[in-house]
Design an enzyme around this catalytic site. Structure first.
Site, PDB file in Angstrom:
ATOM      1  CG  HIS A   1      27.276  27.707  32.799  1.00  0.00           C
ATOM      2  ND1 HIS A   1      27.808  26.502  32.193  1.00  0.00           N
ATOM      3  CD2 HIS A   1      26.709  27.761  33.783  1.00  0.00           C
ATOM      4  CE1 HIS A   1      26.729  25.480  33.183  1.00  0.00           C
ATOM      5  NE2 HIS A   1      26.303  26.821  34.334  1.00  0.00           N
TER       6      HIS A   1
ATOM      7  CD  GLU B   1      27.411  28.777  38.042  1.00  0.00           C
ATOM      8  OE1 GLU B   1      26.401  27.896  38.690  1.00  0.00           O
ATOM      9  OE2 GLU B   1      27.576  28.656  37.492  1.00  0.00           O
TER      10      GLU B   1
HETATM   11  C1  PEP Z   1      24.118  25.699  36.154  1.00  0.00           C
HETATM   12  O1  PEP Z   1      23.960  25.441  35.438  1.00  0.00           O
HETATM   13  O2  PEP Z   1      24.705  26.824  36.353  1.00  0.00           O
HETATM   14  C2  PEP Z   1      23.558  25.469  37.583  1.00  0.00           C
HETATM   15  C3  PEP Z   1      23.229  25.786  38.185  1.00  0.00           C
HETATM   16  O3  PEP Z   1      22.335  24.521  37.483  1.00  0.00           O
HETATM   17  P1  PEP Z   1      21.958  23.617  38.765  1.00  0.00           P
HETATM   18  O4  PEP Z   1      20.908  24.908  39.667  1.00  0.00           O
HETATM   19  O5  PEP Z   1      20.744  23.103  37.431  1.00  0.00           O
HETATM   20  O6  PEP Z   1      23.156  22.567  39.290  1.00  0.00           O
END
Ligand code: PEP
Length: 269
Positions: free
Chosen positions: A101, A173
């Site tokens: 992550h 992400e």
């Molecule tokens: C994350 O931290 O993986 C995430 C997707 O958070 P958020 O949806 O709050 O941006």
């Protein structure tokens, strides 16, 4: 390519105590009890301390929500103070290991090489390995996002066979899209990066396996953008933070995206 399942999950980060996790999960179990589990892979990744009680609750209630861990050491045991081993996570019934992550990479300094050790270890122990990748804002501004994603995949998945890759999930992400200060990616941008990721996966594992690996988008997914994102090609699911930490809101997102996903799948048949 026909999408097999819709992937929807959340990582609750360093929020929710055991009792808060149980309350949340209990609500989510009730709200999602009518879901078609052949279609949907729903998962929650709570704190380590919540995993055992959460697993017990899910079993008692007969729910098919899966549980994951937010991190894992690549060694089974040893002198690794503060780490959690695959054996320990198996013992409490964890099915998924989240790896790399952005907060692990950027706050705790994890490297692609370390993520690779974790992916290998997770697959060896028959977990689903959820590898998170994504470029920073600086890398995006230099227009090297594709190179960064490609590097994270090539190193993170080094030495993984096509057979093992059957237990692999990828979360795209973008670092600049995550969290309270994040700006969600547009559906077009996200789809472009998912296409890049799909291409790398196909080159690494061949077309059949590469196309079958789920790629989830994460980063400020909310009730407003979830429908647009899930309608894009190669976005097989959503990995949601803040907007999923309230069970009712998570359920609203599930109910919004599921019919769209189902309709798009019917069109592909
Ligand atoms: C994350 O931290 O993986 C995430 C997707 O958070 P958020 O949806 O709050 O941006």
């Amino acid at each position: 390519m026909i999408k097999k399942k819709l992937f929807l999950g959340t990582n609750t980060k360093m929020y929710k105590t055991i009792s808060e996790t149980l309350e949340y999960l209990s609500d989510l179990i009730t709200l999602t009890s009518d879901i078609d589990w052949d279609d949907v892979e729903l998962f929650v990744i709570p704190s380590f301390t919540s995993l055992e009680s959460a697993g017990k609750l899910l079993r008692e209630r007969g729910s098919r929500i899966s549980l994951g861990a937010q991190n894992m050491c690549w060694e089974e045991s040893g002198q690794f103070t503060g780490e959690i081993s695959p054996i320990m996570l198996k013992e409490v019934g964890t099915g998924i290991i989240e790896i790399g992550h952005s907060e692990r990479r950027h706050i705790f300094g994890e490297t692609d090489q370390q993520e690779n050790l974790k992916v290998k270890c997770a697959l060896k122990h028959n977990f689903k390995a959820l590898l998170c990748i994504g470029e920073t804002l600086e890398q995006k501004n230099y227009d090297i996002s594709d190179e960064v994603l490609s590097m994270q995949l090539k190193i993170g998945l080094h030495g993984i066979s096509a057979r093992q890759a059957g237990n692999l999930w990828i979360a795209y992400e973008p670092v600049w899209a995550i969290g309270v200060n994040g700006i969600p990616a547009t559906k077009e941008y996200a789809a472009m990066k998912h296409k890049t990721i799909r291409g790398v996966l196909c080159r690494l594992f061949g077309e059949t396996t590469g196309n079958s690996i789920p790629i989830l988008y994460g980063g400020s997914v909310n009730n407003q953008n979830a429908a647009d994102l899930i309608s894009m090609p190669d976005i097989d699911g959503l990995f949601i933070g803040r907007s999923a930490w309230n069970a009712e809101n998570f359920n609203k997102i599930i109910r919004t995206v599921y019919p769209l996903w189902k309709a798009s799948r019917a069109e592909l048949k």
